[in-house]
Structure formats: C-alpha cells, structure tokens
Design an enzyme around this catalytic site. Structure first.
Site, short mmCIF file in Angstrom:
data_model
loop_
_atom_site.label_atom_id
_atom_site.label_comp_id
_atom_site.label_asym_id
_atom_site.label_seq_id
_atom_site.Cartn_x
_atom_site.Cartn_y
_atom_site.Cartn_z
N ASP A 16 -1.03 0.76 -5.72
CA ASP A 16 -1.52 -0.43 -5.91
C ASP A 16 -0.74 -1.62 -6.23
O ASP A 16 -1.40 -2.80 -6.40
CB ASP A 16 -2.61 -0.39 -7.21
CG ASP A 16 -3.97 0.20 -6.87
OD1 ASP A 16 -4.18 0.18 -5.31
OD2 ASP A 16 -4.82 0.39 -7.45
N LYS A 19 2.23 -1.76 -1.34
CA LYS A 19 3.00 -1.22 -0.43
C LYS A 19 2.33 -1.51 1.09
O LYS A 19 2.85 -1.69 2.02
CB LYS A 19 3.35 0.28 -0.58
CG LYS A 19 4.25 0.74 -2.04
CD LYS A 19 4.39 2.19 -2.11
CE LYS A 19 3.03 3.02 -2.34
NZ LYS A 19 2.29 2.72 -3.61
N THR A 20 1.41 -0.74 1.25
CA THR A 20 0.25 -0.94 2.50
C THR A 20 0.40 -2.45 2.67
O THR A 20 0.52 -2.63 4.09
CB THR A 20 -0.83 -0.26 2.36
OG1 THR A 20 -0.44 1.11 1.86
CG2 THR A 20 -1.47 -0.23 3.66
N HIS A 82 0.95 8.63 -4.08
CA HIS A 82 2.12 9.21 -4.82
C HIS A 82 2.51 10.83 -4.33
O HIS A 82 3.78 11.05 -4.08
CB HIS A 82 1.84 9.32 -6.26
CG HIS A 82 2.86 9.78 -7.07
ND1 HIS A 82 4.35 9.18 -7.16
CD2 HIS A 82 3.20 10.92 -8.12
CE1 HIS A 82 4.91 9.90 -8.04
NE2 HIS A 82 4.12 10.92 -8.55
P1 GDP Z 1 -0.51 0.33 -2.29
O1 GDP Z 1 -1.09 1.36 -3.17
O2 GDP Z 1 1.04 0.17 -3.25
O3 GDP Z 1 -0.24 0.78 -1.02
O4 GDP Z 1 -1.20 -1.19 -2.62
P2 GDP Z 1 -1.99 -1.84 -1.64
O5 GDP Z 1 -1.24 -2.48 -0.36
O6 GDP Z 1 -3.12 -1.04 -1.20
O7 GDP Z 1 -2.70 -3.01 -2.72
C1 GDP Z 1 -3.25 -2.66 -3.55
C2 GDP Z 1 -4.25 -3.91 -3.98
O8 GDP Z 1 -3.52 -4.95 -4.40
C3 GDP Z 1 -5.36 -4.62 -3.10
O9 GDP Z 1 -6.43 -4.94 -3.23
C4 GDP Z 1 -4.32 -5.51 -2.25
O10 GDP Z 1 -5.30 -6.79 -1.83
C5 GDP Z 1 -3.52 -6.43 -3.65
N1 GDP Z 1 -2.57 -6.80 -3.21
C6 GDP Z 1 -1.50 -6.50 -2.48
N2 GDP Z 1 -0.55 -7.32 -2.35
C7 GDP Z 1 -0.76 -8.60 -3.01
C8 GDP Z 1 -0.50 -9.56 -3.37
O11 GDP Z 1 0.60 -9.88 -2.94
N3 GDP Z 1 -1.15 -10.62 -3.97
C9 GDP Z 1 -2.30 -10.30 -4.39
N4 GDP Z 1 -2.97 -11.39 -5.15
N5 GDP Z 1 -2.78 -9.01 -4.37
C10 GDP Z 1 -2.29 -8.17 -3.49
#
Ligand code: GDP
Length: 386
Positions: A16, A19-20, A82
């Site tokens: 969260d 990354k994606t 993870h």
């Molecule tokens: P991952 O699990 O690391 O791949 O995370 P995700 O890319 O799925 O992002 C997790 C959550 O954080 C999602 O609800 C995204 O919309 C939010 N998010 C990701 N990047 C940002 C950002 O730069 N700013 C904000 N405000 N939210 C973000």
C-alpha cells in the site's frame, strides 16, 4: 533494432505504499514522451497459452512492463504482494540490476520496507533509488524525517544511505496528469538512469537461458521464454536443451513482442525452437550453447536462513533437512549436510553441502532459494561444485 542499453529494475516496499501506482505513473509519463509502456511479453502469432506455472498450479505474480528513457531501455517488474516479492527475489525470477524502494511519506519505514531492503542485499541488488511516495499528502517536515529514517536504514544495510537518491513523488497525482508531479516522476527516472550503473553483462560467455515458461504455437513449434543469463544467441544458432537432453535450432526470437536477430545477456526473450516437442521441455530446463555446461548434483553453499519475520522458519535446521532447491528456474529436492555445525537458526548464515535429487547446471557464485511447503526459507550462493 534496439540501440539503448537494457536494464532490469523493479519496485519494492511495504504493501500500500504505492508500488503499483508508481509503476503505472512511470509508464504513463514515458508513453506521453513516446517511449513507453508495452506490457506485451510474447506476440508470436497464435499462441496456445499453456504456461507451465498454470499447469502446475504455481502462480508467479509478477507484472513486466517495458519502457525507455532518453538513454536506456528498462524491463520493470512490479511484485505486488509481500509473498510474491520474497519468492521472486529469492528465486531470481526478478533479476534486478537496481530497485526503486517505494516508501510512503506519510507512514515511513514499515516492516516490509526493512525486509525488502535486507532481501535485496541478500540476493545481490547493489543499487537502490528511493521514491518517497504520497508526497502530495505528507507535510514537508514529516517527509524530511522519513527521508532521514530511510537513509539510515539503507546505510545499515550497506547501501550508502547518504549518497542514495531520494526523490519525492506522487504516483497518484502523476497518474492524474498533474504537471508538478509528472516532473517528479521524470526526476525519479533521471535518478535511476544516473545512479544505477550498467551491470556487467557476460556477453562473451557461452549462451545460457533458464526456461521460465513453455508455450506452443500451432503449426510452428515450441517456444520457451526467460531472461538470457549470459552470452548472446542469434537466429539460426544451434542450442542444447539441458533437461530435455537434446539439441535444436533457434528459428524465432522476440523481445516484448518484437522480433529480433540477436538477444544478449539481460534480455527477456521468447525463443522458437525447431522440432522440439512441447512435452520435452519444462520450466527449470536450461537452453545453452551446446557442450558449454555440465549438470551436477553435489555442491557446497552459503545459505542465509530467513528469519520468521521474513516469512521463514521459526525452528532451526540440521543435517538431514530435505527441502526444495530453486536453482535458476528449476525446483529440485536436496539433502542438506551442515558438516560440523549442529544447527542453523532462522537469521543465521551457514555453510552446507547439498546432494540434489537430479543433475542441474551448477556453478560457483550461482544464487538459489531454499523452500519448503511452498514457502521460502533461505537464500543461498553456490561456493563449490563437486
Ligand atoms: P502497493 O501495494 O505498494 O502496490 O500500493 P498501490 O499502488 O496499490 O497503492 C495503495 C493505495 O495508495 C491506493 O489506494 C493508491 O491509490 C494510493 N496511492 C498510491 N500512490 C499514491 C500517491 O502518490 N498519493 C496518494 N494520495 N495516494 C496514493
């Protein structure tokens, strides 16, 4: 014909933290520059998709995208969960030349942030660039603290935290087209371009490719996919398929859906192999220059036993332990002998002798994973082959 040098990179970081979203933002920014974003991996016409992994009920959750900056071509892997991250890093499915560590500017270092840095070190990823993500939400003072904390973590693992580039980004805002945050993504890519050096590619070594997947193309034959580990291969080359114990000729060569004449170490490719029956070749086999490798089954190794926190065992291992060894893309059972060492506890690094259940191409310096019951419990390096 590709003219830019090619590198493999990937995102890592706590779930969260973005990354994606960041991966999507990078491909969007670059595709607007006109140099990005094919997610297509193989496009030989009329593929009957029968990936080996699906057949065996193993999913390797790994998304490949490719893009170009002004100076380089990247294959970028995103390992969303993870468990996927640990598996792909330790099994070498993601052979990263460098990594982008994504840390939420709001949350700072979380357990998986630290675990991924530790694992990256274990598997030999030498260069990390930090994306302090969600900078659209964090206040500046808090973000400064997070940055210090991340630099300390990197220094503690030998990454020279003071010199590591740390770029404040917002994957989400860049994806929405916000110009300020689009520039931040460009700054991040510049940092990757300049900070992650071209890795040494063993271009002069004999060709070797570990088979990741096997596909059939109706009327044309069998295709294997994977990353070229070393050397080069050209259309028309004779190759040996170790495991299938046969020789054949490369009659088709593609990368990300584009035909090519020659593939080099580091390239992600699909090889069309003449006259090779679909059933003869499997994930785990190795395609190599004829006569260039000899499969073996006995070796010595240094193994880091993952701690429970890293998803590893809670109890020690001892002589007589019989886990699976993931060597390149092969999955082979093996008997462990710890010699004079009584036990190795989670978190320890130990020397062992391994007797595999079958011969596989082995050499000093080769990395591998130790797994049991579908779980990764160790990361090792071959120190000698008997
Ligand atoms: P991952 O699990 O690391 O791949 O995370 P995700 O890319 O799925 O992002 C997790 C959550 O954080 C999602 O609800 C995204 O919309 C939010 N998010 C990701 N990047 C940002 C950002 O730069 N700013 C904000 N405000 N939210 C973000």
């Amino acid at each position: 014909v590709r003219t830019k040098p090619h590198l493999n990179i990937g995102t890592m970081g706590h779930v969260d933290h973005g990354k994606t979203t960041l991966t999507a933002a990078i491909t969007k920014v670059l595709s607007e520059r006109g140099t990005g974003g094919s997610t297509q991996y193989v496009s030989f016409d009329r593929i009957d998709r029968a990936p080996e992994e699906a057949q065996r009920g193993i999913t390797i959750n790994i998304a490949h995208v490719e893009y170009e900056t002004d100076t380089r071509h990247y294959a970028h892997v995103d390992m969303p969960g993870h468990a996927d991250y640990v598996k792909n890093m330790v099994t070498g499915a993601a052979q990263l030349d460098g990594a982008i560590l994504v840390v939420s500017a709001l949350d700072g270092i979380m357990p998986q942030t630290a675990e991924h840095v530790l694992l990256a070190r274990q598997v030999g990823v030498d260069h990390i660039v930090v994306a302090l993500n969600k900078a659209d939400l964090g206040d500046e003072e808090l973000t400064d603290l997070v940055e210090l904390e991340v630099r300390d973590l990197l220094s503690a693992h030998g990454y020279g935290g003071d010199s590591v580039p740390v770029v404040r980004v917002s994957g989400l805002k860049a994806l929405e087209g916000d110009p300020r945050w689009t520039s931040a993504i460009e700054a991040l890519l510049d940092a990757v371009d300049t900070y992650v050096p071209m890795p040494e590619r063993y271009l002069d070594a004999p060709f070797l490719l570990p088979v990741e997947n096997v596909l059939t193309i109706t009327g044309r034959g069998t295709v294997v996919t994977g990353a070229v580990e070393r050397g080069t291969v050209r259309l028309g080359d004779r190759v040996e398929v170790l495991g299938a114990d046969t020789e054949t000729v490369v009659t088709g060569l593609e990368t990300f859906g584009k035909p090519m004449e020659e593939a080099q170490a580091g390239d992600n490719v699909a090889l069309l192999l003449r006259g090779l029956p679909r059933d003869a070749v499997r994930r785990g086999h190795v395609v190599a220059a004829p006569g260039s490798v000899t499969p073996r089954r006995r070796f010595t190794a240094q193994v880091y036993v993952l701690s429970a926190r890293e998803g590893g065992r809670t109890t020690p291992i001892a002589t007589g332990y019989r886990p699976q060894f993931y060597i390149r893309t092969a999955d082979v059972v093996g008997d462990v002998d710890l010699g004079g060492t009584a036990v190795a506890r989670p978190g320890d690094t130990v020397t062992m002798t391994v007797e595999l259940g079958r011969d596989v191409p082995l050499e000093t310096g080769l990395g591998f994973a130790v797994r049991e019951g579908g779980r990764t419990v160790g990361a090792g390096t071959v120190t000698g082959v008997a």
